[in-house]
Scaffold this active site. Structure first.
Site, PDB file in Angstrom:
ATOM      1  CE  LYS A  43      -2.301  -0.427   3.839  1.00 42.05           C
ATOM      2  NZ  LYS A  43      -1.849  -1.695   4.355  1.00 42.05           N
ATOM      3  NE  ARG A 122      -3.412  -0.676  10.661  1.00 41.51           N
ATOM      4  CZ  ARG A 122      -2.350  -0.107  10.109  1.00 41.51           C
ATOM      5  NH1 ARG A 122      -2.384   1.153   9.760  1.00 41.51           N
ATOM      6  NH2 ARG A 122      -1.263  -0.806   9.916  1.00 41.51           N
ATOM      7  NE  ARG A 161       7.622  -3.268   4.900  1.00 40.87           N
ATOM      8  CZ  ARG A 161       6.303  -3.159   4.937  1.00 40.87           C
ATOM      9  NH1 ARG A 161       5.598  -3.171   3.828  1.00 40.87           N
ATOM     10  NH2 ARG A 161       5.688  -3.070   6.084  1.00 40.87           N
ATOM     11  NE  ARG A 194       7.712  -0.177   9.562  1.00 42.15           N
ATOM     12  CZ  ARG A 194       6.600  -0.011   8.846  1.00 42.15           C
ATOM     13  NH1 ARG A 194       6.632   0.706   7.745  1.00 42.15           N
ATOM     14  NH2 ARG A 194       5.455  -0.538   9.205  1.00 42.15           N
ATOM     15  NE  ARG A 205       2.497  -4.395  10.999  1.00 40.38           N
ATOM     16  CZ  ARG A 205       3.372  -4.055  10.071  1.00 40.38           C
ATOM     17  NH1 ARG A 205       4.588  -4.556  10.075  1.00 40.38           N
ATOM     18  NH2 ARG A 205       3.038  -3.202   9.136  1.00 40.38           N
TER      19      ARG A 205
HETATM   20  P1  AMP Z   1       1.597   1.067   9.177  1.00 40.02           P
HETATM   21  O1  AMP Z   1       2.838   1.763   8.758  1.00 40.02           O
HETATM   22  O2  AMP Z   1       0.359   1.633   8.553  1.00 40.02           O
HETATM   23  O3  AMP Z   1       1.680  -0.428   9.042  1.00 40.02           O
HETATM   24  O4  AMP Z   1       1.419   1.366  10.750  1.00 40.02           O
HETATM   25  C1  AMP Z   1       2.394   0.959  11.688  1.00 40.02           C
HETATM   26  C2  AMP Z   1       1.744   0.779  13.045  1.00 40.02           C
HETATM   27  O5  AMP Z   1       1.158   2.025  13.501  1.00 40.02           O
HETATM   28  C3  AMP Z   1       0.590  -0.206  13.088  1.00 40.02           C
HETATM   29  O6  AMP Z   1       1.047  -1.549  13.221  1.00 40.02           O
HETATM   30  C4  AMP Z   1      -0.186   0.281  14.312  1.00 40.02           C
HETATM   31  O7  AMP Z   1       0.461  -0.091  15.498  1.00 40.02           O
HETATM   32  C5  AMP Z   1      -0.059   1.790  14.188  1.00 40.02           C
HETATM   33  N1  AMP Z   1      -1.161   2.358  13.382  1.00 40.02           N
HETATM   34  C6  AMP Z   1      -1.041   3.060  12.227  1.00 40.02           C
HETATM   35  N2  AMP Z   1      -2.232   3.461  11.771  1.00 40.02           N
HETATM   36  C7  AMP Z   1      -3.157   2.997  12.647  1.00 40.02           C
HETATM   37  C8  AMP Z   1      -4.571   3.052  12.718  1.00 40.02           C
HETATM   38  N3  AMP Z   1      -5.296   3.675  11.767  1.00 40.02           N
HETATM   39  N4  AMP Z   1      -5.193   2.453  13.761  1.00 40.02           N
HETATM   40  C9  AMP Z   1      -4.491   1.816  14.715  1.00 40.02           C
HETATM   41  N5  AMP Z   1      -3.152   1.706  14.712  1.00 40.02           N
HETATM   42  C10 AMP Z   1      -2.473   2.289  13.694  1.00 40.02           C
END
Ligand code: AMP
Length: 256
Positions: A43, A122, A161, A194, A205
């Site tokens: 994404k 989410r 990654r 990361r 996740r």
């Molecule tokens: P991402 O880069 O979008 O995978 O986000 C990394 C981490 O940030 C996720 O695994 C969550 O812990 C937190 N996070 C990001 N966006 C959200 C969201 N909309 N709702 C809840 N947690 C979030």
């Protein structure tokens, strides 16, 4: 590609006190998109590519948390420190904290340049909050793109990654390796894995995704906004499919 389309996104990354220098004003109807898909489907990569092509800013809630995490602890609010704890464990941050953060940045959703939301909403609760805010502003989503990929491919993608410590560019040990091992092609920053890309976090996740995010597909399907895209293949191919689908959808909307 048009590099001038890449915005600095400071209002999104740093919050209300910051103002973007380069707000888009190209006179075209802005694209207002949500990208869905399990972690690892690409994404973020598609959001960057779509940003280059459509001009709308790539707004990632994960990027906001990571930007906050790279600040000194004394500069982080208690709510943000708590949010970062959830993130490090690979768990979702509670809706109330996420929504507070997005609401503070509502100006980015009103921005005439449009937006590409990545990682938000989410949960159904977040999707409903977003809908209320957009309705109140008389704004409508153009489409919600759902990127689809089998789980085994997702695990291989996330585990390989690597992210640049400096400019946050993303590489992959086999699919998109850097020219020099462990160094960023763009700024020579050190590449790292990361915390939430490690195997123990990936599992958490993906479970969180199935539990909380998959119901959004139904929500946006019923709203008539869903565009499904198979996310296997090269990023450029996936981008082309996405653009074709989005443009034919917009043409149909304008003709209606
Ligand atoms: P991402 O880069 O979008 O995978 O986000 C990394 C981490 O940030 C996720 O695994 C969550 O812990 C937190 N996070 C990001 N966006 C959200 C969201 N909309 N709702 C809840 N947690 C979030």
């Amino acid at each position: 590609m048009s590099p001038q389309n890449v915005k600095d996104r400071v209002a999104w990354l740093q919050g209300t006190s910051a103002r973007c220098e380069d707000v888009a004003a190209n006179g075209l109807t802005p694209w207002r998109l949500v990208l869905l898909g399990a972690p690892g489907v690409g994404k973020g990569t598609q959001a960057d590519l779509l940003n280059h092509r459509l001009g709308a800013c790539h707004l990632s809630t994960g990027d906001v948390f990571r930007a906050a995490g790279s600040r000194r602890e004394c500069e982080q609010s208690p709510a943000m420190r708590e949010a970062l704890g959830y993130m490090r464990r690979g768990a979702l941050v509670p809706d109330s904290t996420v929504w507070e953060m997005v609401r503070e940045r509502a100006g980015c959703l009103r921005c005439g340049g449009g937006f590409i939301l990545d990682g938000f909403p989410r949960t159904l609760g977040q999707a409903e909050s977003l809908k209320q805010l957009l309705d109140a502003e008389r704004l409508a989503l153009t489409a919600v793109v759902n990127y689809e990929l089998p789980t085994s491919e997702i695990v291989a993608r996330i585990g390989g990654r690597r992210t640049c410590e400096e400019c946050k560019a993303v590489f992959h040990v086999t699919e998109r390796p850097p020219k020099v091992a462990d160094r960023c092609d763009h700024c020579d920053g050190k590449l790292f894995q990361r915390e939430d890309d490690r195997p123990e976090s990936i599992r958490v996740r993906l479970e969180a995704y199935d539990r909380s995010t998959a119901p959004l597909i139904d929500f946006y399907l019923k709203a008539g906004l869903l565009v499904r895209v198979a996310a296997s293949g090269a990023p450029g191919e996936i981008l082309d499919i996405t653009l074709t689908d989005l443009k034919s959808r917009r043409a149909a909307q304008l003709a209606a």
